[in-house]
Design a protein around this motif. Structure first.
Motif, PDB file in Angstrom:
ATOM      1  N   GLY A  98       0.818  -1.391  -0.234  1.00 18.34           N
ATOM      2  CA  GLY A  98      -0.158   0.129   0.289  1.00 18.34           C
ATOM      3  C   GLY A  98       0.848   0.990  -0.122  1.00 18.34           C
ATOM      4  O   GLY A  98       2.077   1.157   0.267  1.00 18.34           O
ATOM      5  N   ASP A 121      -0.409   3.746   1.749  1.00 17.55           N
ATOM      6  CA  ASP A 121       0.065   4.758   3.129  1.00 17.55           C
ATOM      7  C   ASP A 121       0.912   3.748   3.971  1.00 17.55           C
ATOM      8  O   ASP A 121       0.745   2.576   3.743  1.00 17.55           O
ATOM      9  CB  ASP A 121      -2.291   5.144   2.722  1.00 17.55           C
ATOM     10  CG  ASP A 121      -2.421   5.997   2.009  1.00 17.55           C
ATOM     11  OD1 ASP A 121      -1.352   7.281   1.874  1.00 17.55           O
ATOM     12  OD2 ASP A 121      -3.506   5.589   1.772  1.00 17.55           O
ATOM     13  N   TRP A 160      -0.941   2.960   6.557  1.00 17.12           N
ATOM     14  CA  TRP A 160      -1.907   1.736   7.234  1.00 17.12           C
ATOM     15  C   TRP A 160      -2.785   0.966   6.253  1.00 17.12           C
ATOM     16  O   TRP A 160      -3.730   0.421   5.680  1.00 17.12           O
ATOM     17  CB  TRP A 160      -2.493   2.029   7.993  1.00 17.12           C
ATOM     18  CG  TRP A 160      -1.772   2.692   9.419  1.00 17.12           C
ATOM     19  CD1 TRP A 160      -1.635   3.923  10.214  1.00 17.12           C
ATOM     20  CD2 TRP A 160      -1.113   1.824  10.537  1.00 17.12           C
ATOM     21  NE1 TRP A 160      -0.513   4.128  10.733  1.00 17.12           N
ATOM     22  CE2 TRP A 160      -0.419   3.051  11.114  1.00 17.12           C
ATOM     23  CE3 TRP A 160      -0.929   0.290  11.138  1.00 17.12           C
ATOM     24  CZ2 TRP A 160       0.244   2.471  12.456  1.00 17.12           C
ATOM     25  CZ3 TRP A 160       0.053   0.919  12.027  1.00 17.12           C
ATOM     26  CH2 TRP A 160       0.780   1.004  12.898  1.00 17.12           C
ATOM     27  N   GLY A 167      -4.879   1.185   3.060  1.00 19.79           N
ATOM     28  CA  GLY A 167      -5.218   2.065   1.880  1.00 19.79           C
ATOM     29  C   GLY A 167      -5.252   2.001   0.522  1.00 19.79           C
ATOM     30  O   GLY A 167      -5.950   0.667   0.115  1.00 19.79           O
ATOM     31  N   ASP A 168      -4.965   2.393   0.361  1.00 21.00           N
ATOM     32  CA  ASP A 168      -4.713   2.434  -1.629  1.00 21.00           C
ATOM     33  C   ASP A 168      -3.576   1.571  -1.439  1.00 21.00           C
ATOM     34  O   ASP A 168      -2.261   2.175  -1.567  1.00 21.00           O
ATOM     35  CB  ASP A 168      -4.149   4.325  -2.196  1.00 21.00           C
ATOM     36  CG  ASP A 168      -4.633   3.155  -3.875  1.00 21.00           C
ATOM     37  OD1 ASP A 168      -4.823   3.077  -4.028  1.00 21.00           O
ATOM     38  OD2 ASP A 168      -3.592   4.801  -4.165  1.00 21.00           O
TER      39      ASP A 168
END
Length: 605
Positions: free
Chosen positions: A552, A554, A556, A558-559
């Motif tokens: 990802g 980010d 944590w 996300g995208d």
């Protein structure tokens, strides 16, 4: 006359051939073996197997080269072995007959043996199962736990009596009574009721303190360093676990082939007990090599040189060199690494060691080029046999070229790691677990560096399902906090794909996509792996596996995107670890296609 002579010669030749053939047949015929039989009416399968395993005369008689003397000697010893097997399961009134060609083995004189024994028969009447009428051991140290089977009404197994005695002795030793002894023993079998009256007495003796560590024999490690590493708590109350910890500390250094600690037979007038240390030094130097092959990543070679006792204090100096990506076909080039590390045990107390390290590395990855130099110092801490930690202060310089451009970064790193490892075998685990946790704050010191922290976790679990199947699972996690991807070296970011993450997907094929088709590492990562390892025969095993990975943009998640792979593998156990061959293909995601092959030593995780 000539014809008769020819006939005689022919007959003579035929006779000679016949004699030769008979001699050849006799010489090549299998050696003769005796007929064997064991009968135990009413015995369970488990008991019957135990009796057969105890009867060495059956094994001796079935062998092709056993003499009558060998069989008789084994049969005479079998009476005691069979009685022991029956007592261990609570049968105290057995009737045992061992007959050799119909004669009781106990009645056969060794001086009147036949040339051979054709038949061995063992007949066992196990008798009734006995139960405890009384199961008593005293006095016991506070907190002593006796085996569940040592209680009135339970099957009176001799092993339960033995285990109860061992538990009673261990309880007093744990309370500091190092010289506890087994005193009066009263074990009476009541045959009419098939019961056992078992009463055991213990003599605890005085509370004992640790005395001096007496070093016997010679070692290249200096005596004062042996005492510092062992950390024997002289003057404190005896504790068998503290004694074992001292031995473990010495073994962990890797400087010794064997370590033994022996308790003195007598106490000094102050109630102290000296401990005698015997060590056998291992070879001071060691050289090792390793190799792995991936069909896309190419060949990886590694080597190390190790000195186990550099300055006479069990210091360990290790040089490591590695090159990977040789002949790889999936982007990037060859990677190089050269590192050294010096460890000194018992730096601050017996459980805290010191280390210094330095490393230079060149990484030619599919999406980046990075040259890194690091050096620093740190401490190691052993908390128990399974739990250890490490902390360091490092200075790191990186020169980076990737899709974000070229830049240099200087960081101060403070990595802290903790591991808990209770695997039953490091290279080929069949049970237990492993957990590694890491947090590494990093402080920007120059260039385009940014400050932040990197978190990592690696959890593995192993479970045996019967004798031939092992299930294994792994969870990996990573996150970069506080800093952007452009402010940390690519080696601290996360990619997925390849032998260490997702087999079947190309190496580092999953990353964070940027506009224009450019890519960088992610700030978060999750990896999942599962294996079913099946033993086939001898040293051969098969493995079915599935891997998945997420990267990802980010910290944590996300995208981001997932991909996965699965395949089959072959294992050949060499005794020091299995040789691994895995064949895998993509299952999910759009990062790769086709079959990949991985070859290495040791399990994948």
């Amino acid at each position: 006359m000539g014809g008769d002579r020819g006939r005689v010669l022919a007959e003579s030749n035929r006779t000679g051939c016949l004699v030769a053939l008979v001699a050849l047949a006799l010489s090549s015929a299998p050696a003769w073996a005796a007929e064997v039989r064991l009968s135990a009416p009413g015995a369970s399968d488990g008991l019957r197997d135990a009796l057969r395993a105890s009867a060495l005369s059956l094994e001796a008689a079935a062998g092709p080269d056993a003499s009558a003397q060998d069989i008789l000697a084994a049969a005479r010893a079998d009476y005691a072995r069979l009685i022991g097997a029956l007592y261990a399961r609570g049968y105290y009134a057995p009737v045992i007959h061992i007959r050799l060609d119909g004669r009781e083995a106990a009645d056969i004189s060794p001086l009147a043996l036949p040339d051979r024994i054709a038949r061995v028969e063992i007949d066992i009447d196990k008798g009734p199962a006995f139960a405890f009428s009384v199961a008593q051991i005293a006095p016991l140290a506070p907190g002593t736990e006796l085996p569940e089977g040592f209680a009135p009404g339970k099957r009176a197994r001799s092993t339960a009596i033995r285990d109860a005695a061992a538990a009673g002795v261990a309880g007093w030793r744990a309370a500091g009574h190092a010289k506890v002894e087994l005193g009066d023993q009263r074990i009476i079998a009541q045959h009419p009721g098939a019961t056992i009256d078992a009463r055991l007495g213990l003599v605890p003796g005085p509370v004992v303190q640790f005395g001096d560590l007496v070093i016997a024999g010679r070692s290249a490690v200096r005596p004062e360093r042996l005492r510092a590493i062992a950390g024997l708590p002289t003057g404190r109350r005896f504790d068998p676990e503290a004694l074992e910890r001292s031995a473990d500390r010495l073994r962990r250094t890797g400087a010794f082939r064997s370590v033994s600690l022996a308790e003195a037979e007598t106490l000094d007038p102050d109630g102290r007990m000296d401990i005698t240390l015997n060590v056998t030094d291992d070879r001071p130097r060691r050289l090792g090599f390793g190799a792995e092959l991936s069909s896309l990543e190419g060949v990886a070679l590694s080597a190390f040189w190790l000195h186990r006792n550099l300055m006479g204090g069990a210091e360990r100096l290790r040089f490591d060199a590695a090159i990977s990506g040789i002949g790889g076909t999936e982007g990037g080039g060859e990677d190089y690494r050269l590192a050294l590390r010096l460890d000194r045990p018992a730096f601050i107390g017996p459980d805290t060691g010191f280390f210094a390290l330095a490393a230079i590395e060149h990484l030619d990855e599919p999406d980046s080029r990075e040259d890194t130099a690091r050096f620093g110092i740190g401490l190691t801490r052993t908390l128990s046999k399974r739990l250890a930690g490490e902390a360091a202060i490092l200075l790191s310089y990186s020169d980076v070229r990737d899709d974000l451009g070229r830049r240099s970064m200087t960081h101060a790193l403070l990595p802290v790691t903790a591991t808990r490892d209770d695997r039953d075998n490091l290279l080929n685990p069949a049970g237990g677990s492993y957990l590694g946790l890491g947090v590494m704050p990093f402080l920007a010191l120059g260039g385009s560096a940014e400050s932040g922290a990197r978190l990592t976790a690696d959890a593995r679990l192993y479970r045996s399902m019967g004798e031939r199947v092992v299930l294994a699972g792994r969870l990996q996690f990573g996150s970069v906090l506080g800093a952007g991807a452009e402010g940390v070296p690519p080696a601290l970011l996360f990619f997925s794909g390849g032998g260490g993450t997702v087999r079947g997907q190309p190496y580092q094929s999953l990353a964070v996509d940027l506009p224009g088709g450019e890519r960088i590492g992610g700030r978060s990562f999750v990896g999942l792996s599962a294996e079913a390892r099946v033993g086939m025969r001898r040293n051969i095993g098969l493995v079915a596996f599935a891997d998945a990975g997420f990267v990802g943009a980010d910290s944590w998640g996300g995208d981001g995107d997932w991909h996965s792979g699965a395949g089959l593998g072959l294992r050949y156990d060499t005794g020091i670890g299995p040789i691994r061959v895995d064949i895998a293909a993509p299952v999910g995601g759009g990062t790769g296609d086709g079959v990949q092959i991985y070859i290495g030593i040791g399990q994948a995780f």
